[in-house]
Scaffold this active site. Structure first.
Site, PDB file in Angstrom:
ATOM      1  N   ASP A   1     -13.741   5.904   6.749  1.00 15.14           N
ATOM      2  CA  ASP A   1     -12.375   5.388   6.813  1.00 15.14           C
ATOM      3  C   ASP A   1     -11.705   5.774   5.496  1.00 15.14           C
ATOM      4  O   ASP A   1     -12.090   5.298   4.423  1.00 15.14           O
ATOM      5  CB  ASP A   1     -12.435   3.866   6.994  1.00 15.14           C
ATOM      6  CG  ASP A   1     -11.062   3.223   7.096  1.00 15.14           C
ATOM      7  OD1 ASP A   1     -10.093   3.792   6.555  1.00 15.14           O
ATOM      8  OD2 ASP A   1     -10.953   2.143   7.693  1.00 15.14           O
TER       9      ASP A   1
ATOM     10  N   SER B   1     -10.953  -1.125   0.368  1.00 16.53           N
ATOM     11  CA  SER B   1      -9.592  -1.667   0.384  1.00 16.53           C
ATOM     12  C   SER B   1      -9.400  -2.855  -0.551  1.00 16.53           C
ATOM     13  O   SER B   1      -8.305  -3.061  -1.056  1.00 16.53           O
ATOM     14  CB  SER B   1      -9.206  -2.070   1.802  1.00 16.53           C
ATOM     15  OG  SER B   1     -10.055  -3.092   2.275  1.00 16.53           O
TER      16      SER B   1
ATOM     17  N   LYS C   1      -0.336   3.245   4.782  1.00 19.84           N
ATOM     18  CA  LYS C   1      -0.551   3.086   3.329  1.00 19.84           C
ATOM     19  C   LYS C   1       0.329   4.131   2.606  1.00 19.84           C
ATOM     20  O   LYS C   1       1.518   3.993   2.613  1.00 19.84           O
ATOM     21  CB  LYS C   1      -2.036   3.252   2.969  1.00 19.84           C
ATOM     22  CG  LYS C   1      -2.998   2.639   3.986  1.00 19.84           C
ATOM     23  CD  LYS C   1      -3.072   1.149   3.963  1.00 19.84           C
ATOM     24  CE  LYS C   1      -4.100   0.638   4.956  1.00 19.84           C
ATOM     25  NZ  LYS C   1      -3.826  -0.711   5.440  1.00 19.84           N
TER      26      LYS C   1
ATOM     27  N   GLU D   1     -16.070   3.256   3.808  1.00 18.64           N
ATOM     28  CA  GLU D   1     -14.698   3.603   3.403  1.00 18.64           C
ATOM     29  C   GLU D   1     -14.825   4.512   2.193  1.00 18.64           C
ATOM     30  O   GLU D   1     -15.729   4.308   1.370  1.00 18.64           O
ATOM     31  CB  GLU D   1     -13.926   2.334   3.001  1.00 18.64           C
ATOM     32  CG  GLU D   1     -13.636   1.419   4.170  1.00 18.64           C
ATOM     33  CD  GLU D   1     -13.082   0.062   3.743  1.00 18.64           C
ATOM     34  OE1 GLU D   1     -12.224   0.016   2.840  1.00 18.64           O
ATOM     35  OE2 GLU D   1     -13.505  -0.943   4.317  1.00 18.64           O
TER      36      GLU D   1
ATOM     37  N   HIS E   1     -14.265  -2.704   6.260  1.00 17.99           N
ATOM     38  CA  HIS E   1     -13.030  -3.354   6.713  1.00 17.99           C
ATOM     39  C   HIS E   1     -13.222  -4.116   8.023  1.00 17.99           C
ATOM     40  O   HIS E   1     -13.987  -3.704   8.899  1.00 17.99           O
ATOM     41  CB  HIS E   1     -11.941  -2.281   6.898  1.00 17.99           C
ATOM     42  CG  HIS E   1     -10.576  -2.873   7.042  1.00 17.99           C
ATOM     43  ND1 HIS E   1      -9.967  -3.068   8.260  1.00 17.99           N
ATOM     44  CD2 HIS E   1      -9.706  -3.342   6.111  1.00 17.99           C
ATOM     45  CE1 HIS E   1      -8.780  -3.607   8.076  1.00 17.99           C
ATOM     46  NE2 HIS E   1      -8.596  -3.779   6.772  1.00 17.99           N
TER      47      HIS E   1
ATOM     48  N   ASN F   1       0.828  -1.214   0.000  1.00 11.10           N
ATOM     49  CA  ASN F   1       0.000   0.000   0.000  1.00 11.10           C
ATOM     50  C   ASN F   1       0.863   1.265   0.000  1.00 11.10           C
ATOM     51  O   ASN F   1       0.371   2.361   0.269  1.00 11.10           O
ATOM     52  CB  ASN F   1      -0.903   0.009   1.235  1.00 11.10           C
ATOM     53  CG  ASN F   1      -1.833  -1.187   1.256  1.00 11.10           C
ATOM     54  OD1 ASN F   1      -2.510  -1.460   0.275  1.00 11.10           O
ATOM     55  ND2 ASN F   1      -1.849  -1.911   2.362  1.00 11.10           N
TER      56      ASN F   1
ATOM     57  N   HIS G   1      -7.359   4.293   2.205  1.00 11.19           N
ATOM     58  CA  HIS G   1      -6.763   4.198   0.865  1.00 11.19           C
ATOM     59  C   HIS G   1      -6.957   5.463   0.018  1.00 11.19           C
ATOM     60  O   HIS G   1      -6.584   5.484  -1.151  1.00 11.19           O
ATOM     61  CB  HIS G   1      -7.288   2.950   0.153  1.00 11.19           C
ATOM     62  CG  HIS G   1      -6.848   1.704   0.854  1.00 11.19           C
ATOM     63  ND1 HIS G   1      -5.598   1.163   0.683  1.00 11.19           N
ATOM     64  CD2 HIS G   1      -7.465   0.947   1.803  1.00 11.19           C
ATOM     65  CE1 HIS G   1      -5.465   0.101   1.465  1.00 11.19           C
ATOM     66  NE2 HIS G   1      -6.587  -0.048   2.155  1.00 11.19           N
TER      67      HIS G   1
HETATM   68  C1  LIG Z   1      -9.871   0.407   5.017  1.00 14.88           C
HETATM   69  C2  LIG Z   1      -8.854   0.045   6.054  1.00 14.88           C
HETATM   70  N1  LIG Z   1      -9.026   0.478   7.310  1.00 14.88           N
HETATM   71  C3  LIG Z   1      -8.157   0.176   8.287  1.00 14.88           C
HETATM   72  C4  LIG Z   1      -7.055  -0.597   8.031  1.00 14.88           C
HETATM   73  C5  LIG Z   1      -6.117  -0.943   9.138  1.00 14.88           C
HETATM   74  O1  LIG Z   1      -5.018  -0.099   9.082  1.00 14.88           O
HETATM   75  P1  LIG Z   1      -3.595  -0.538   9.659  1.00 14.88           P
HETATM   76  O2  LIG Z   1      -2.961  -1.414   8.624  1.00 14.88           O
HETATM   77  O3  LIG Z   1      -2.904   0.750   9.887  1.00 14.88           O
HETATM   78  O4  LIG Z   1      -3.845  -1.296  10.922  1.00 14.88           O
HETATM   79  C6  LIG Z   1      -6.803  -1.055   6.733  1.00 14.88           C
HETATM   80  C7  LIG Z   1      -5.612  -1.875   6.420  1.00 14.88           C
HETATM   81  O5  LIG Z   1      -5.706  -3.036   6.138  1.00 14.88           O
HETATM   82  C8  LIG Z   1      -7.742  -0.738   5.712  1.00 14.88           C
HETATM   83  O6  LIG Z   1      -7.573  -1.182   4.466  1.00 14.88           O
END
Ligand SMILES: Cc1ncc(COP(=O)(O)O)c(C=O)c1O
Length: 372
Positions: free
Chosen positions: A192, A167, A226, A163, A122, A39, A195
């Protein structure tokens, strides 16, 4: 057999079940393969400015949680600049995006309230909601009419979780429409931006700022693992929310804070975001979207973000394709259930500014060769 061996055998049987359905995970090291999986969209993790952060000698560790000995001027400064960057009142940093979502969603709603989330939300948000006693409803992916139905059925305070860029699919939420419908039904919207951080927005602020929706959205999560190439995440919203989280979010309260140098890296990465080469990234995304038209037999997912997908629809085949690419020097992970629904097993391709058009051609022709 003693009790420990018996239990190991019990676990082994479960692992064997996973293996026989093609879903066993293992850890591999990408090494120097062509990276179409991370990422790290701009290659920030390799940026010397972030790798060699300061000549200052700072404590190696935080020595405690933020509420005890782990707070620092570096942490406070980073939070202030992140809030300003995303045009919000306040920010609170968690050690990971996973912890930010678990902390936020586990403590926000009360028992009589309702969380409504996109069906592709997620895992970290799902886990946070599961730790809360509120009702939970799902709406069909990006389906605003279905969201409205769920809003009408919801009781208590209503929280909607989405989101901005999904993701695993790389597609974009209809943010403006969702914000409007949430306003109409007096629901609190949480986005969220994992990405979208760095990738969208004139300065990389994400899609909420890009569409100037800061005022319509209750809270946003920005992750640093990311496009910023680092580790950690911030929940961004009002000062009251920040205060509430630092009193109630258990993944914040009961964890040793990040070391001080991490906050300096986070600040540096944020300073670098406005200058990140979004133009080259968008050009490569366009190139990929154009190149895929040459392969009508491959099922591509539709996405305008750095996350692109090829649907394979079978765990064994998706994994074999990923291994085939690895043998050709290309690293692309197969994404399997439960991360994605059964039948949508896929290759998740992440594009980066350091990937070349020749690498995209190599990848697509290798996939085509394998699938033909
Ligand atoms: C949409 C989303 N939120 C949260 C996370 C979690 O983030 P982190 O990898 O910093 O724990 C991810 C990562 O996989 C993600 O893709």
């Amino acid at each position: 057999m003693d009790i420990q061996k018996q239990f190991d055998q019990f676990l082994q049987d479960k692992l064997d079940e996973k293996r026989s359905s093609g879903l066993l995970r293992s850890l591999i090291h990408a090494g120097d393969k062509i990276d179409f999986s991370s990422n790290d969209y701009f290659g920030f993790s390799r940026n010397p400015l972030l790798q060699h952060i300061s000549g200052q000698s700072l404590p190696a560790g935080a020595t405690g949680s933020r509420s005890i000995t782990g707070n620092s001027p570096e942490a406070i400064d980073a939070e202030k600049s992140i809030a300003a960057f995303h045009r919000a009142e306040a920010a609170l940093i968690f050690n990971a995006g996973y912890m930010a979502n678990v902390g936020l969603f586990s403590c926000l709603a009360s028992r009589s309230d309702t969380y409504i989330s996109d069906e592709y939300i997620h895992a970290s948000i799902i886990d946070g909601m599961r730790l809360n006693h509120a009702n939970r409803l799902k709406f069909r992916h990006n389906d605003v009419a279905d969201l409205e139905k769920k809003l009408l059925a919801a009781t208590g305070k209503k929280f909607v979780a989405i989101e901005s860029i999904y993701s695993m699919d790389g597609d974009e939420a209809p943010l403006q429409e969702i914000a409007e419908i949430c306003q109409k039904h007096e629901a609190l919207l949480i986005v969220d931006e994992a990405h979208a951080t760095g990738v969208f927005g004139e300065r990389g602020e994400g899609l909420v700022c890009h569409y100037q929706l800061e005022k319509e959205i209750y809270a946003c999560v920005y992750t640093f693992g990311k496009a910023l190439g680092l580790h950690g995440a911030a929940v961004v919203g009002s000062s009251v929310l920040r205060n509430y989280l630092l009193n109630h979010a258990r993944s914040f309260i009961f964890a040793t804070a990040l070391p001080p140098h991490s906050y300096l890296q986070i600040q540096k990465a944020y300073q670098a975001l406005p200058g990140a080469d979004r133009k080259s990234l968008y050009e490569l995304i366009d190139y990929f979207r154009e190149a895929k038209t040459k392969y009508p037999n491959i099922t591509f997912m539709d996405s305008r973000s750095a996350i692109q997908g090829i649907i394979i629809g079978d765990s064994f085949k998706a994994r074999a394709l990923s291994e085939h690419l690895f043998s050709k020097g290309i690293f692309v992970k197969a994404i399997l259930p439960p991360t994605v629904p059964a039948g949508t097993e896929r290759l998740r391709i992440c594009l980066h500014t350091f990937n070349t058009r020749e690498q995209v051609d190599l990848l697509l022709s290798a996939v085509n060769q394998f699938l033909s």
